[in-house]
Design a protein around this motif. Structure first.
Motif, PDB file in Angstrom:
ATOM      1  N   MET A   2       0.778  -1.237   0.011  1.00 15.53           N
ATOM      2  CA  MET A   2       0.219  -0.105   0.023  1.00 15.53           C
ATOM      3  C   MET A   2       0.724   1.346   0.164  1.00 15.53           C
ATOM      4  O   MET A   2       2.186   1.075   0.288  1.00 15.53           O
ATOM      5  N   ALA A   3       0.260   2.416  -0.351  1.00 15.71           N
ATOM      6  CA  ALA A   3       1.087   3.577  -0.488  1.00 15.71           C
ATOM      7  C   ALA A   3       1.297   3.873   0.966  1.00 15.71           C
ATOM      8  O   ALA A   3       0.485   3.764   1.863  1.00 15.71           O
ATOM      9  N   PRO A   4       2.382   4.653   1.184  1.00 16.26           N
ATOM     10  CA  PRO A   4       2.822   5.126   2.782  1.00 16.26           C
ATOM     11  C   PRO A   4       1.729   5.680   3.664  1.00 16.26           C
ATOM     12  O   PRO A   4       1.670   5.685   4.621  1.00 16.26           O
ATOM     13  N   GLY A   5       0.953   6.515   2.912  1.00 25.31           N
ATOM     14  CA  GLY A   5      -0.107   7.255   3.725  1.00 25.31           C
ATOM     15  C   GLY A   5      -1.404   6.613   4.129  1.00 25.31           C
ATOM     16  O   GLY A   5      -2.138   7.070   4.642  1.00 25.31           O
ATOM     17  N   SER A   6      -1.576   5.236   3.599  1.00 26.65           N
ATOM     18  CA  SER A   6      -2.780   4.688   3.738  1.00 26.65           C
ATOM     19  C   SER A   6      -2.923   4.283   5.225  1.00 26.65           C
ATOM     20  O   SER A   6      -2.207   4.103   6.141  1.00 26.65           O
ATOM     21  N   ARG A  55       9.126  -3.664   4.230  1.00 25.18           N
ATOM     22  CA  ARG A  55       9.013  -2.823   2.961  1.00 25.18           C
ATOM     23  C   ARG A  55       8.636  -1.440   3.271  1.00 25.18           C
ATOM     24  O   ARG A  55       9.275  -0.504   2.603  1.00 25.18           O
ATOM     25  N   LEU A  56       7.886  -1.129   4.074  1.00 21.65           N
ATOM     26  CA  LEU A  56       7.429   0.017   4.556  1.00 21.65           C
ATOM     27  C   LEU A  56       8.543   0.804   5.450  1.00 21.65           C
ATOM     28  O   LEU A  56       8.417   2.158   5.235  1.00 21.65           O
ATOM     29  N   ARG A  96       8.543   1.595   8.584  1.00 19.79           N
ATOM     30  CA  ARG A  96       8.039   2.797   9.532  1.00 19.79           C
ATOM     31  C   ARG A  96       8.489   2.476  10.683  1.00 19.79           C
ATOM     32  O   ARG A  96       8.491   1.436  11.133  1.00 19.79           O
ATOM     33  N   SER A 155       5.995  -7.185   5.442  1.00 13.71           N
ATOM     34  CA  SER A 155       5.255  -5.876   4.898  1.00 13.71           C
ATOM     35  C   SER A 155       5.996  -4.686   5.636  1.00 13.71           C
ATOM     36  O   SER A 155       6.252  -3.734   5.281  1.00 13.71           O
TER      37      SER A 155
END
Length: 266
Positions: free
Chosen positions: A7-11, A38-39, A41, A35
């Motif tokens: 998903m997009a980072p802001g989802s 990948r993100l 955060r 996941s």
């Protein structure tokens, strides 16, 4: 768990990953960790570190943390340095730090080595060795490394004394064999550490010749080490390598132990 990583980072759904990283199913957690890697955060890092303590999720969380690179070196060091943390977690962290191939991570591995914590000593030394092999441009603090080398050489001499004592009693041959394995492991670590601060190819070549065990290979190793080691370390290490009977090495052990106490790297 798998789709969130795409998903997009802001989802807003990304926040659901925190729950999935705590799921009872190890399979779900592995997908969630992938996941998170990948993100990349920051809020997922403590959860991923906690997962290092579970055998079913350790490899997935390790790969995810490696994906963060140098950005989480400080956080990893905090867990590594915390003796109250789960041992399996602490033992997994040196390899993650080594895989960043950063100077900051190399510095932290050496600083932890300085603490003389036997619970993670092997992991710290072997991770540093791999790091140096993969990134020869990295610099390791020579004084700290050599101090640890001397500490391990002292351990080798103490083991020799114990082995000699146990060999006198046939009933304790198995214990003597265990100590011999410890001695071989300590010697391996000595050379892995020396490779951090000396030309690594020369150190590896010297160690391989010691393992070969022939008179010619030992002579070659001693000559090579004689040219690259500083005098005080050389005088301490070479008697361990020389082709002399165990009794002779034992006789020298107490003298070498006293000599080791006098070496100062401050």
């Amino acid at each position: 768990a798998k789709v969130i990583g795409m998903m997009a980072p802001g989802s807003p759904l990304i926040q659901e990953l925190k729950k999935l990283l705590k799921d009872e199913s190890a399979e779900v957690v592995r997908y969630a960790a992938e996941s998170a890697g990948r993100l990349r955060r920051r809020e997922f890092v403590p959860l991923l570190i906690n997962l290092l303590g579970r055998s079913a999720t350790q490899e997935a969380s390790k790969q995810a943390l490696i994906a963060y690179g140098d950005t989480i070196v400080g956080t990893l060091r905090d867990s590594l340095a915390d003796p109250s943390d789960i041992l399996r977690t602490r033992q997994a962290i040196p390899d993650i730090l080594a895989r960043t191939r950063s100077q900051r991570a190399a510095d932290m591995l050496v600083l932890e080595l300085k603490k003389e914590d036997p619970a993670i000593e092997t992991e710290l030394i072997e991770a540093s060795h791999r790091m140096r092999s993969n990134s020869p441009e990295l610099v390791f603090q020579e004084k700290v490394v050599l101090a640890k080398v001397v500490s391990l050489i002292r351990k080798c001499y103490l083991l020799l004394l114990q082995i000699h004592e146990l060999r006198a009693d046939k009933k304790k041959e198995i214990l003597a064999k265990d100590l011999e394995n410890n001695l071989n492991r300590a010697m391996k670590h000595v050379f892995e550490l020396l490779g951090l601060v000396l030309p690594q190819e020369d150190v590896i070549r010297a160690y391989q010749n010691i393992l070969a065990g022939t008179r010619k290979s030992l002579d070659y190793s001693i000559e090579l080490l004689d040219n690259i080691l500083r005098k005080d370390v050389k005088e301490l290490l070479l008697p361990l390598i020389e082709d002399t009977p165990l009794e002779e090495k034992v006789r020298l052990s107490r003298k070498m132990l006293k000599a080791a106490e006098k070496i100062d790297f401050t």
